[in-house]
Structures are given as C-alpha cells and as structure tokens.
Design a protein around this motif. Structure first.
Motif, PDB file in Angstrom:
ATOM      1  N   GLN A 156       0.508  -0.978   0.209  1.00 25.48           N
ATOM      2  CA  GLN A 156      -0.228  -0.178  -0.013  1.00 25.48           C
ATOM      3  C   GLN A 156       0.805   1.128  -0.122  1.00 25.48           C
ATOM      4  N   GLU A 157       1.819   1.179   0.582  1.00 22.45           N
ATOM      5  CA  GLU A 157       2.518   2.684   0.381  1.00 22.45           C
ATOM      6  C   GLU A 157       3.382   3.010  -0.314  1.00 22.45           C
ATOM      7  N   LEU A 158       4.287   1.942  -0.934  1.00 24.62           N
ATOM      8  CA  LEU A 158       4.420   2.211  -2.215  1.00 24.62           C
ATOM      9  C   LEU A 158       3.336   2.583  -3.472  1.00 24.62           C
ATOM     10  N   ALA A 159       2.604   2.282  -3.452  1.00 22.11           N
ATOM     11  CA  ALA A 159       1.531   2.577  -3.953  1.00 22.11           C
ATOM     12  C   ALA A 159       0.939   3.607  -4.432  1.00 22.11           C
ATOM     13  N   ARG A 160       0.597   4.422  -2.924  1.00 27.06           N
ATOM     14  CA  ARG A 160       0.767   5.668  -2.849  1.00 27.06           C
ATOM     15  C   ARG A 160       1.307   6.743  -3.452  1.00 27.06           C
ATOM     16  N   ARG A 161       2.765   5.926  -2.465  1.00 26.59           N
ATOM     17  CA  ARG A 161       4.124   7.174  -3.450  1.00 26.59           C
ATOM     18  C   ARG A 161       4.110   7.170  -4.646  1.00 26.59           C
ATOM     19  N   ILE A 162       3.462   5.837  -5.598  1.00 27.42           N
ATOM     20  CA  ILE A 162       4.110   5.967  -6.830  1.00 27.42           C
ATOM     21  C   ILE A 162       2.522   7.075  -7.420  1.00 27.42           C
ATOM     22  N   ALA A 163       0.926   6.694  -7.050  1.00 24.70           N
ATOM     23  CA  ALA A 163       0.098   7.449  -7.626  1.00 24.70           C
ATOM     24  C   ALA A 163       0.366   8.927  -7.500  1.00 24.70           C
ATOM     25  N   ALA A 164       0.823   9.018  -5.982  1.00 19.17           N
ATOM     26  CA  ALA A 164       1.119  10.934  -5.602  1.00 19.17           C
ATOM     27  C   ALA A 164       1.460  11.119  -6.365  1.00 19.17           C
ATOM     28  N   GLN A 165       3.343  10.870  -6.487  1.00 12.03           N
ATOM     29  CA  GLN A 165       4.206  11.496  -7.326  1.00 12.03           C
ATOM     30  C   GLN A 165       3.777  11.370  -9.042  1.00 12.03           C
ATOM     31  N   ALA A 166       4.277  10.628  -9.256  1.00  9.66           N
ATOM     32  CA  ALA A 166       3.855  10.200 -10.376  1.00  9.66           C
ATOM     33  C   ALA A 166       2.661  10.852 -11.454  1.00  9.66           C
ATOM     34  N   THR A 167       1.367  11.338 -10.221  1.00 12.98           N
ATOM     35  CA  THR A 167       0.027  12.306 -10.770  1.00 12.98           C
ATOM     36  C   THR A 167       0.553  13.779 -10.533  1.00 12.98           C
ATOM     37  N   ALA A 168       1.778  14.012  -9.711  1.00 14.39           N
ATOM     38  CA  ALA A 168       2.495  15.370  -9.888  1.00 14.39           C
ATOM     39  C   ALA A 168       3.241  15.945 -10.307  1.00 14.39           C
ATOM     40  N   ASP A 169       3.943  14.765 -10.369  1.00 13.04           N
ATOM     41  CA  ASP A 169       5.169  14.361 -11.420  1.00 13.04           C
ATOM     42  C   ASP A 169       4.958  14.841 -12.848  1.00 13.04           C
ATOM     43  N   GLY A 170       4.861  13.735 -12.358  1.00 13.78           N
ATOM     44  CA  GLY A 170       4.257  13.449 -14.601  1.00 13.78           C
ATOM     45  C   GLY A 170       4.902  11.786 -14.536  1.00 13.78           C
ATOM     46  N   VAL A 171       5.567  11.911 -13.542  1.00 16.49           N
ATOM     47  CA  VAL A 171       6.905  10.471 -13.564  1.00 16.49           C
ATOM     48  C   VAL A 171       7.161   9.953 -12.548  1.00 16.49           C
ATOM     49  N   PHE A 172       7.022   8.468 -12.371  1.00 18.96           N
ATOM     50  CA  PHE A 172       7.949   8.133 -10.583  1.00 18.96           C
ATOM     51  C   PHE A 172       8.827   7.403 -10.915  1.00 18.96           C
ATOM     52  N   SER A 173      10.286   7.299  -9.964  1.00 22.08           N
ATOM     53  CA  SER A 173      11.148   6.780 -10.525  1.00 22.08           C
ATOM     54  C   SER A 173      11.765   6.368  -9.946  1.00 22.08           C
ATOM     55  N   GLY A 174      11.704   4.518  -9.229  1.00 18.09           N
ATOM     56  CA  GLY A 174      12.623   4.101  -7.405  1.00 18.09           C
ATOM     57  C   GLY A 174      11.732   3.237  -7.862  1.00 18.09           C
ATOM     58  N   GLU A 175      12.879   2.413  -6.425  1.00 19.99           N
ATOM     59  CA  GLU A 175      12.662   1.349  -6.247  1.00 19.99           C
ATOM     60  C   GLU A 175      12.631   0.021  -7.674  1.00 19.99           C
ATOM     61  N   GLY A 176      13.490   0.581  -8.087  1.00 25.21           N
ATOM     62  CA  GLY A 176      13.128  -0.566  -9.505  1.00 25.21           C
ATOM     63  C   GLY A 176      11.322  -0.677 -10.418  1.00 25.21           C
ATOM     64  N   TRP A 177      11.260   1.324 -10.179  1.00 23.02           N
ATOM     65  CA  TRP A 177      10.038   1.364 -11.307  1.00 23.02           C
ATOM     66  C   TRP A 177       9.929   2.159 -11.821  1.00 23.02           C
ATOM     67  N   LEU A 178       9.257   2.505 -13.069  1.00 20.75           N
ATOM     68  CA  LEU A 178       9.537   4.101 -13.621  1.00 20.75           C
ATOM     69  C   LEU A 178       7.670   3.858 -13.961  1.00 20.75           C
ATOM     70  N   VAL A 179       7.099   4.642 -13.443  1.00 24.74           N
ATOM     71  CA  VAL A 179       5.790   5.102 -13.583  1.00 24.74           C
ATOM     72  C   VAL A 179       5.757   6.448 -14.212  1.00 24.74           C
ATOM     73  N   HIS A 180       4.319   6.246 -15.210  1.00 25.68           N
ATOM     74  CA  HIS A 180       3.803   7.673 -15.551  1.00 25.68           C
ATOM     75  C   HIS A 180       2.511   7.385 -15.526  1.00 25.68           C
ATOM     76  N   PRO A 181       2.147   8.868 -15.361  1.00 21.33           N
ATOM     77  CA  PRO A 181       0.515   8.854 -15.695  1.00 21.33           C
ATOM     78  C   PRO A 181       0.162   8.908 -17.338  1.00 21.33           C
ATOM     79  N   MET A 182      -1.372   8.454 -17.514  1.00 20.21           N
ATOM     80  CA  MET A 182      -1.761   8.359 -18.737  1.00 20.21           C
ATOM     81  C   MET A 182      -2.834   9.734 -18.444  1.00 20.21           C
ATOM     82  N   TYR A 183      -3.360  10.595 -20.011  1.00 14.69           N
ATOM     83  CA  TYR A 183      -3.940  11.495 -19.892  1.00 14.69           C
ATOM     84  C   TYR A 183      -5.314  11.203 -20.850  1.00 14.69           C
ATOM     85  N   VAL A 184      -6.539  11.433 -20.627  1.00 15.63           N
ATOM     86  CA  VAL A 184      -7.687  11.093 -22.018  1.00 15.63           C
ATOM     87  C   VAL A 184      -8.068  12.694 -21.943  1.00 15.63           C
TER      88      VAL A 184
END
Length: 577
Positions: A174-202
């Motif tokens: 849960q903790e990692l998921a919250r950080r990923i969602a918060a940082q990706a939506t705020a900064d446009g990308v999450f990078s850490g703990e071996g993951w690269l995460v990018h938000p999608m917009y429609v």
C-alpha cells in the motif's frame, strides 16, 4: 546533426523534419514549414523554436490543442524522446544524434504501429480477461524495445483509485502504491525502487498509470513517455466511440421519430407508437385500418424504418388510383408483347422491392381477380410477370391499408375472406384526429412552420381564438384536412398570426352553440336521410351516395361526422344473398 521531428503516426508517418532554422511552423496554412492536413489542426497551429541552445514548443491557442506526452500544453521546453500530438499525427522529438533510435526507421515505425494497435485494443476492451491478454502482448512488445522485468497498467480517474489498483499489482504494498500514485500524478513520472511509472491522460483528464520494472535511465524514461501517449490514444478512441455510439443511438431514434411524421403525445398516439415498435421487428404482414387522412402511409413507413428491412426499398402502391390491368402490371411487371403497348419488359413493384417492404394502400379497392393473385403470392411467395412463364421467388414484407371496414366487405362478398385473414395477421388502427385533440396544437404548429417556410411568409403562431376554434372542430378529414387548413391560412392570411377569419367557414361555424335548435334539426334530418338511403341501397354505400346525390367520399365523411357507423351494420346484406 541538428535536432529533428520524426513523424511516427498520421498521414506523414515516416517523414523527418530537421530543426535547422530558428522556428519550425506547424499547421494547415500553405506557408507553414510542416503542413498537417487534419480537422483538429489550426491554420497556424504551433511552432518549435530554438531558444538558449534548446527547443521550445509553443501552441498558438489552437482549438484542437497541442499535446506533449499526453498533456495539453501552451508552452513547454522539449527534451529528447518527447512526443507531440496534433490531431491524429504524433511527432517524436530527437535532440541529437545520440538520442535517436538505433533501429532503422522502418523497424521503429512497425513497432510503434504494433504498440498503438494493441493499446487501442486495451482501451476498447471491457472484458477483464481479454484486456489482460492484450496487456500481456503490449508488454511483450515493450520488452523488444527496452529491457523490462515486468509491468502493469491500471485505469482510473482519481489518485486514490489508482493507488488502490496499483497496490493489487504490487503484492498489496500500500505504501509504495500511494507514493507511486501521488508522485506520478504530481510530477508526471515516478522513478524509484526499480519502477518507472508514468500517468496517462485522456482529453486532458487523468485516466490511469503505466508502470514498467526496469533499470532507470533517460532512454527508458523517454520510451515510457512515448508508450503512455499510445495507450492514451487508445483510451481516447474508446471513449470517443462510446460517446459517438450513444449520440448516434439518440439521434437515430429522434430521426426515425421525425422521419415517420407521426407527431403528438396524446394517449392514442402513444399507444400507436408502442404498437409500431412491437410489430416492426417481427417481419409479419400488417393491416393498417383507419379513416382517410389519419396517416396510414406514415405508419407503414415507420414500421419499415424500424424493421430489419430498413436498408432495403420501401415501395408504395395506391390500389385505388389504377385500373385492374394497370395495377396488375404495376404489381407483377410484364414481359415484352404481353399486351398492346408492352413494347419492353418491365419489372413490377414486387420485384423491385425484393428484400424490402411493399405497402398496398386502399387495398379494399382491389378487384376480385387481383385479390386471388395476391393471395397466391402471400401463400407461395412466388409470382410471374404478366405474359411470362418464369416463376420468381419473392422476399418482401407486405403492409396493407384501408379506410373500409374489411370485415363488413367480407360479409357482403366484396372482399375475399381468405385474403382478409392473410392480411389481418396484425391489425394496427390509426386514431382519428377527434380522438387525439390534444395533438391538434402540436400538429398545427408543425404544419404552420412548414407552410410558412414554403410560402416564404413570416407567421409566428395561432391566436388563442383560432386555436380554440380548431380544438372545437371535429376534423372529418383528419390530419390531412388540418394540414390543408393550415396551409390555406398561411396563403390567405396577412398578419404574423393566424386569425379566426383565416380559417375555413366550416371551422368558424363551430363557434355556434352545439345545442342550438337549428343545428340540432339539421343534424337530425341528415341522419334520417342517410339511414333511409342506406336501407334502400341494401348496405352499398356507393348506391346510397347516388340516391342522395353525393360523392361516395362525402357520404362516408358525413357517416363519420354524425357517428352513424353503429347504426349501419344492420343494413348489410347476409353473405351469399
């Protein structure tokens, strides 16, 4: 070598545009450096400028918008691997030789097209299992571009929902998921703990997250940004299609209602529309009963438009308008030389309507010999042209209509009983206008608008007095009489409103009290005269009309107006006499 734009999607896919000048202007204008023929592209849509050794994307307040890595922007600094979307075209920005793809352009485009196709399939798929299969294929293609150890895709429109779905893919971390969602939506990308995460917009709104498990690098970050655009485009296509389908269904329903010409919201007309909806898809023979002018042909059209045969022809034939010989030729067609004047082969209306609907209006007027031929067609679904010997198969739906009481016609031997039962599978009755008086203002205003446009006159509405007179009138000619009355008022009127004096005399006469002794005496005299003539004619309305010196249609109109139908059946002769 200078930076460049590589077109990876759209009509210009595969082309390269070097950024070797101070500004590259993009749009539909002929003087643009990069001309994009797209409905969403503006005349001068946007530009890529060289500023302080770098490149800046500047949108010229375009209506369709300029999207950078899935987000709509007005001004942004470009980095290697950024993707710019204008309508259906996507451009990959390459800042230097080292940033360019190492693969050939052809391979790059092939993989981009594959990713875009699978991304659209993911966006269009509602079934979870099928979406999982497409998602697996999507990450397999990604693995060919950049080394990844895994990945996931979650679709949601809020940060909390994204965190909840991401936790399910991260073994409930849960903790990692919250950080990923918060940082990706705020900064446009999450990078850490071996993951690269990018938000999608429609269409500028948050729609999901795309995550890959890989060693973070600038190249991986650029590729993830490009992949996000592809999946976002798929989601946009899905939502646009759903919206279009919804709008199309509503529009089709409205068009079918308007096309039918059946206006009104009275209980009688709503029952009729419900009946049409129920019988239209069943492909059975329908008999439409009703007085003249009640819109029987409109009902036939509505049944055809809502049936499975709506893409095939609708052919209408007025059985009362043609002689027996001409009607037979009109129905079945004829061969060359079949009769005098048959100088060439002619297809009949039944043959022309193959796969569609044939509407036989005023079928009660059909001659007995033709009734027998029509019965054979209905029973065997075959026919021959007049003068021909070849039997042809027939696939049509038959709808018939009459203003006569066919059951009474059968009793007196004027209409074949077997044909009547073949036609009377489903009977639909059109209500007379006097039984749906609440629809009179709706219909009158509809006809007023059409007549005013046709006559090029400015007529706004009816006065309260004129509308009151129309509501009080019995309308023996039904909707057809109402339409003609409104057109007459528009032609003869002079003001912006229809006045009582613009209406025919018989409608103005309704202002006289129904209880007046004179009117009561006249009505009583008319009833007695019609009943005596009907009895003398043995129930034959044409003979009764001759006795009274009236046209048969005028006599039938008087019968309806004076409500004499219940009193006339006793004068019908027994069948066979």
């Amino acid at each position: 070598m200078p930076a460049e734009l590589l077109v990876i999607q759209g009509p210009l896919a595969g082309n390269r545009y070097a950024l070797d000048s101070a500004e590259l202007l993009i749009g539909q204008a002929p003087n643009c450096d990069l001309i994009v023929h797209d409905a969403l592209a503006g005349w001068r849509h946007c530009a890529v400028r060289q500023i302080n050794g770098g490149y800046q994307l500047l949108d010229y307040r375009s209506q369709g918008g300029t999207f950078l890595n899935g987000k709509r922007v007005l001004e942004a600094v470009l980095s290697g691997g950024d993707q710019i979307r204008i309508g259906d075209s996507v451009f990959l920005f390459s800042a230097s030789e080292g940033d360019r793809q190492l693969e050939s352009t052809r391979t790059t485009l092939l993989r981009a097209c594959t990713l875009h196709f699978v991304a659209k399939a993911i966006g269009a798929e509602d079934d979870a299992d099928s979406r999982g299969l497409f998602e697996s294929q999507f990450f397999q293609v990604i693995a060919d571009v950049v080394p990844i150890r895994g990945g996931f895709l979650v679709l949601a429109s809020t940060e909390a929902d994204l965190a909840s779905l991401a936790a399910q893919r991260l073994d409930n971390n849960q903790e990692l998921a919250r950080r990923i969602a918060a940082q990706a939506t705020a900064d446009g990308v999450f990078s850490g703990e071996g993951w690269l995460v990018h938000p999608m917009y429609v269409h500028g709104a948050l729609a999901g997250l795309l995550a890959v498990q890989t060693d973070p690098s600038e190249e991986a970050r650029d590729i993830l940004s490009a992949l996000t655009i592809l999946i976002s485009a798929g989601l946009e296509s899905k939502r646009d299609v759903v919206q279009l389908q919804t709008d199309n269904a509503l529009l089709r329903e409205r068009v079918e209602r308007d096309r039918s010409g059946i206006a009104g919201d009275s209980p009688a007309i709503l029952r009729l529309l419900d009946m049409i909806t129920r019988v239209a898809p069943r492909d059975t023979t329908v008999l439409i009963l009703g007085e003249s002018g009640t819109g029987k042909e409109l009902v036939a059209h509505a049944i055809h438009q809502r049936s499975n045969r709506r893409q095939r022809p609708f052919v209408a034939i007025n059985c009362a308008a043609l002689t027996e010989t001409l009607l037979e030729s009109e129905l079945f067609g004829h061969e060359k030389g079949a009769f005098t004047g048959a100088v060439a082969q002619k297809k009949g209306k039944l043959e022309m309507a193959e796969g569609g609907t044939v509407f036989l209006d005023e079928i009660g007027e059909m001659a007995p010999a033709l009734q027998a031929k029509l019965l054979r067609v209905l029973q065997q679904r075959t026919f021959e042209r007049v003068g021909g010997t070849r039997t042809m198969r027939l696939d049509v739906r038959l709808i018939a209509a009459t203003n006569r009481d066919l059951a009474a016609e059968v009793r007196r031997g004027a209409f074949r009983e077997d044909l009547f039962h073949r036609l009377n599978v489903v009977a639909v009755r059109t209500p007379p206008l006097r039984d749906r008086k609440s629809d009179i203002p709706i219909l009158a205003r509809h006809f007023l608008s059409a007549a005013a446009a046709s006559c090029r006159r400015r007529v706004l509405d009816f006065t309260a007095e004129a509308e009151k007179l129309m509501l009080a009138y019995e309308w023996p000619g039904n909707v057809r009489e109402l339409e003609n009355t409104v057109e007459r008022a528009v032609v003869l009127g002079q003001g912006d409103y229809v006045l009582p004096e613009d209406l025919p005399d018989e409608i103005q006469d309704t202002a006289v009290s129904d209880s007046s002794d004179l009117q009561s005496t006249v009505s009583s005299t008319k009833r007695d005269s019609i009943l005596r003539a009907w009895e003398q004619a043995g129930g034959d309305y044409k003979v009764a009309a001759q006795i009274l010196g009236l046209h048969p249609n005028s006599l039938l109109r008087l019968v309806r107006t004076l409500n004499l139908r219940p009193h006339l059946h006793k004068f019908a002769p027994e069948r066979g006499k």
